[in-house]
Design an enzyme around this catalytic site. Structure first.
Site, short mmCIF file in Angstrom:
data_model
loop_
_atom_site.label_atom_id
_atom_site.label_comp_id
_atom_site.label_asym_id
_atom_site.label_seq_id
_atom_site.Cartn_x
_atom_site.Cartn_y
_atom_site.Cartn_z
N ASP A 21 -14.08 8.40 -3.80
CA ASP A 21 -13.54 7.62 -4.91
C ASP A 21 -14.28 7.91 -6.22
O ASP A 21 -15.47 8.24 -6.21
CB ASP A 21 -13.65 6.12 -4.56
CG ASP A 21 -12.75 5.26 -5.42
OD1 ASP A 21 -11.82 5.81 -6.05
OD2 ASP A 21 -12.98 4.04 -5.47
N ASN A 69 -1.42 5.02 -2.95
CA ASN A 69 -1.57 5.97 -4.07
C ASN A 69 -0.23 6.51 -4.61
O ASN A 69 -0.18 7.07 -5.71
CB ASN A 69 -2.49 7.14 -3.69
CG ASN A 69 -3.95 6.77 -3.59
OD1 ASN A 69 -4.71 7.33 -2.81
ND2 ASN A 69 -4.39 5.79 -4.38
C1 IPE Z 1 -8.91 4.76 -1.88
O1 IPE Z 1 -9.20 4.90 -3.24
C2 IPE Z 1 -8.03 5.87 -1.44
C3 IPE Z 1 -8.59 7.21 -1.50
C4 IPE Z 1 -9.83 7.52 -1.78
C5 IPE Z 1 -7.67 8.27 -1.18
P1 IPE Z 1 -8.39 4.09 -4.36
O2 IPE Z 1 -9.01 4.44 -5.65
O3 IPE Z 1 -6.94 4.36 -4.22
O4 IPE Z 1 -8.69 2.60 -3.93
P2 IPE Z 1 -8.58 1.24 -4.77
O5 IPE Z 1 -7.18 1.18 -5.30
O6 IPE Z 1 -9.58 1.31 -5.88
O7 IPE Z 1 -8.89 0.16 -3.79
C1 IPE Z 2 -10.26 9.15 -5.67
O1 IPE Z 2 -10.53 9.01 -7.01
C2 IPE Z 2 -9.14 10.12 -5.38
C3 IPE Z 2 -7.90 9.50 -4.93
C4 IPE Z 2 -7.70 8.25 -4.70
C5 IPE Z 2 -6.79 10.41 -4.68
P1 IPE Z 2 -9.66 8.07 -7.94
O2 IPE Z 2 -8.50 8.85 -8.43
O3 IPE Z 2 -9.32 6.81 -7.24
O4 IPE Z 2 -10.64 7.78 -9.16
P2 IPE Z 2 -10.90 6.38 -9.84
O5 IPE Z 2 -11.27 5.42 -8.77
O6 IPE Z 2 -9.65 5.99 -10.55
O7 IPE Z 2 -12.05 6.64 -10.77
MG MG Z 3 -10.24 5.01 -7.05
#
Ligand code: IPE
Ligand code: IPE
Ligand code: MG
Length: 247
Positions: A21, A69
């Site tokens: 994340d 997502n």
């Molecule tokens: C969790 O991350 C899913 C992945 C890392 C693929 P998110 O960024 O989507 O999670 P939330 O929405 O902050 O809980």
């Molecule tokens: C994790 O990073 C990757 C996916 C969930 C695909 P994020 O895209 O969630 O990055 P933040 O949390 O918005 O910084």
């Molecule tokens: Mg994230």
């Protein structure tokens, strides 16, 4: 500090699960679009995979795309899917060189055709590797997985393949997409968020959590070593008392 030397190689977890994340925030800090963060996250995937295999970890599961997502801006979703195809194609030879088998969990049939095809090819092309299994959670959510398992089980009961009395935890577990994989002993989430975001809810009933204040693209093998040292300092009681464990 050389964290590597502090790891007890006899007490490594068999399975590490990761929530990668913070790609978007990492990019934003640099004044770049979110996709720039995702692209830079790929090298962290390579690094953690190699470091885990070198240590002797047997299973590494990475949360790459959640069911939720899909609700992101269309442009980001499209870019993520394209990156997936590109990365998988590029990495097959490295996976083979490192003797790593690729696996995937989630509702894979709902992925765009190209991504699905690249994934299936890579899984097929690495299936005889046995040093470590790298599982990508793609279009995955735990509630989807549990609901899907319940549905399949109900179908088998209806067909008479199994009866209600036979259903126990082991049987239920066998209906999950992780049925051949032991439960993770350690879960690492980067970016400072302290939640599980619909990830491996059944499998993580007794998992140790390690939340790191580093964005995924900045994650490196030292962070992994540090998380392992932290993991090894914990007492896993599984409902027992501390005294019972030392006797
Ligand atoms: C969790 O991350 C899913 C992945 C890392 C693929 P998110 O960024 O989507 O999670 P939330 O929405 O902050 O809980
Ligand atoms: C994790 O990073 C990757 C996916 C969930 C695909 P994020 O895209 O969630 O990055 P933040 O949390 O918005 O910084
Ligand atoms: Mg994230």
């Amino acid at each position: 500090m050389n964290w590597d030397s502090k790891i007890n190689k006899e007490r490594l977890p068999k399975h590490i699960a990761v929530i990668m994340d913070g790609n978007g925030r990492w990019a934003k800090l640099k004044g770049k679009p979110r996709v720039f963060g995702h692209k830079n996250g790929v090298k962290s995937v390579r690094e953690i995979s190699e470091a885990s295999a070198e240590l002797g970890i047997k299973y590494l599961t990475l949360y790459a795309f959640s069911t939720e997502n899909w609700n992101r801006p269309k442009l980001e979703v499209t870019a993520l899917m394209a990156l997936l195809v590109e990365t998988i194609r590029k990495e097959i030879s490295t996976l083979n060189k490192n003797n790593i088998r690729l696996n995937a969990i989630g509702e894979l049939s709902k992925l765009p055709g190209k991504s699905h095809k690249a994934l299936v090819e890579a899984i097929e092309g690495t299936k005889t590797n046995d040093r470590m299994t790298l599982t990508l959670a793609l279009n995955y959510s735990s509630r989807w997985e549990l609901t899907h398992a319940a549905k399949q089980l109900a179908k088998d009961v209806k067909k008479g393949l199994i009866n209600e009395e036979q259903i126990d935890e082991k049987v239920f577990n066998s209906y999950l997409s992780t049925n051949n994989i032991p439960d993770p002993e350690l879960m690492i989430r980067t970016s400072g968020e302290k939640r599980v975001s619909n990830y491996l809810l059944w499998q993580m009933a007794y998992t140790e959590f390690c939340f790191l204040d580093v964005f995924w693209p900045d994650f490196n093998r030292e962070h992994l070593y540090k998380a392992l040292v932290d993991f090894q300092s914990r007492e896993r009681r599984f409902g027992k008392t501390s005294e019972q464990l030392t006797n």
